[in-house]
Design an enzyme around this catalytic site. Structure first.
Site, PDB file in Angstrom:
ATOM      1  CG  HIS A   1      -2.070   0.972   1.069  1.00 58.29           C
ATOM      2  ND1 HIS A   1      -1.905   2.350   1.114  1.00 58.29           N
ATOM      3  CD2 HIS A   1      -3.390   0.757   0.849  1.00 58.29           C
ATOM      4  CE1 HIS A   1      -3.077   2.926   0.945  1.00 58.29           C
ATOM      5  NE2 HIS A   1      -4.000   1.994   0.794  1.00 58.29           N
TER       6      HIS A   1
ATOM      7  CG  ASP B   1      -7.732  -4.220  -1.586  1.00 61.02           C
ATOM      8  OD1 ASP B   1      -8.881  -3.838  -1.341  1.00 61.02           O
ATOM      9  OD2 ASP B   1      -6.845  -3.480  -2.033  1.00 61.02           O
TER      10      ASP B   1
END
Length: 411
Positions: free
Chosen positions: A303, A351
């Site tokens: 990320h 996710d």
């Protein structure tokens, strides 16, 4: 204050609001932020404001961005702070909030600053009926985000007061819109009746599997963790719409439109399919290798805002460990992370954690996107409330034209 300042022009609240181009209550918001000072009118008719201060604030709001920057880089927000490997909602650790409170409680607190234990969001009859009719008319292959966008539009049409942007009116719309989005989705399992919390109602839209309390708690935590994440692409779209004074339903529609991209809300679906393939082939290495050979990124890893671990993933993985049925998907996710780490250190993001939840619970690949969209609606409303207090249409950066110079002949 000097005598000269005391003798300067003073404005009433209404006059200051007109000069600033905002509502009177926004003037007091500027005072609370320290951007304006106020003084009681000697006649006792309310507060007065230094005209020079008001004019300086007007000039500040109208100032053009400096070269190499734009207005989107100067958005003030008091909602989410991301700091190293942690994130905070209004200064409170967001993962701790998700461990101690439910989604509806956190959302309502984020909007109002007051924590109301046990608060429930319910959908009114007419907007929900309109949303269900619209969703039922869609083709069978429609995706969940398609259904949510259509439901938001239908609910808006059924609400004649949607253009009222006063704070309490917006809050009323928000508390009914989110459950309307959920309850308008097709039912996959046995629906809950009455005052069931939102996570229970959403579960029945995602899977026919009957949930136990730990499973519902994990889904509720996922919703809570995903409420907001600073100025993501969908949130920026929401702020632009709110700057143009779009009503809350239209604001949410703007967010849903940006969310549908594969680099945003749809990312969990890619991770779901990868995990399902790992379980089917019983080999994380083979699946990771296939992704890299095809020139694709391994989904669910890394990320850009976190140099280390995504705190949302850490919290959600911790909750998933309490579910015996999630163990195979959890082990598959850890294998993917470990296999990739041989070449580059990329940690699991939220996710991948959503993918573990959806795979373990018998949900379709797009379930994570649905959870993401429903959860983020609360954050979008919070950002809209902030933007409604700003100068209208401030989200208007100037383009850098690089086309042919005029004049040109008619084509």
């Amino acid at each position: 204050m000097t005598d000269q300042e005391a003798d300067g022009e003073r404005l009433t609240t209404r006059e200051a609001a007109e000069r600033l181009g905002v509502k009177p209550e926004t003037v007091y918001a500027y005072v609370s932020r320290g951007q304006l000072s106020s003084r009681r009118d000697p006649a006792g008719r309310g507060s007065t404001f230094d005209a020079k201060e008001v004019d300086a604030l007007v000039r500040k709001g109208r100032r053009e961005p400096s070269a190499g920057s734009d207005v989107t880089q100067r958005i003030r927000t008091g909602i989410t702070l991301i700091d190293k490997d942690r994130y905070y909602f209004r200064g409170v650790d967001a993962t701790e909030l998700a461990r101690h409170y439910g989604y509806e409680e956190i959302a309502d607190w984020l909007w109002t600053g007051t924590m109301r234990a046990g608060v429930r969001f319910t959908a009114p009859g007419e907007p929900l009926a309109a949303a269900r009719r619209a969703v039922d008319a869609l083709p069978a292959h429609s995706g969940s985000t398609d259904r949510l966008r259509v439901a938001a539009i239908a609910a808006a049409v059924a609400d004649p007061l949607r253009f009222d942007l006063d704070r309490e009116a917006v809050l009323g719309s928000a508390r009914t819109l989110i459950p309307t989005l959920v309850d308008a989705l097709p039912v996959a399992g046995r629906p809950h009746r009455g005052e069931a919390r939102l996570a229970q109602r959403l579960w029945t839209r995602l899977t026919p599997a009957q949930p136990d309390e730990p499973s519902l708690r994990v889904l509720d935590m996922a919703l809570s963790l995903l409420i907001d994440h600073d100025l993501a692409a969908s949130t920026l779209a929401v702020r632009v719409a709110a700057s143009a004074r779009a009503h809350p339903y239209a604001v949410v529609s703007a967010g849903l439109g940006a969310l549908e991209g594969p680099l945003h809300g749809a990312a969990s679906g890619l991770a779901h399919r990868m995990l399902a393939e790992v379980l089917e082939r019983d080999s994380a290495a083979a699946v990771v290798s296939d992704h890299l050979r095809a020139g694709r990124r391994v989904p669910g890893l890394g990320h850009r805002l976190y140099p280390g671990r995504d705190p949302r993933a850490v919290a959600l993985f911790g909750a998933l460990e309490e579910l015996p049925g999630a163990r195979p998907a959890l082990e598959a996710a850890r294998e993917v992370e470990a296999t990739t780490a041989r070449h580059v250190e990329l940690h699991a993001n939220v996710d991948l954690a959503l993918a573990v939840l959806s795979v373990a619970s018998g949900m379709p690949a797009e379930a994570g996107e649905t959870v993401f969209a429903v959860a983020r609606t609360a954050g979008w409303i919070a950002h809209a409330l902030e933007e409604y207090e700003e100068r209208p249409l401030r989200m208007r950066p100037s383009g850098h034209y690089n086309g042919p110079r005029p004049p040109r002949p008619l084509p």
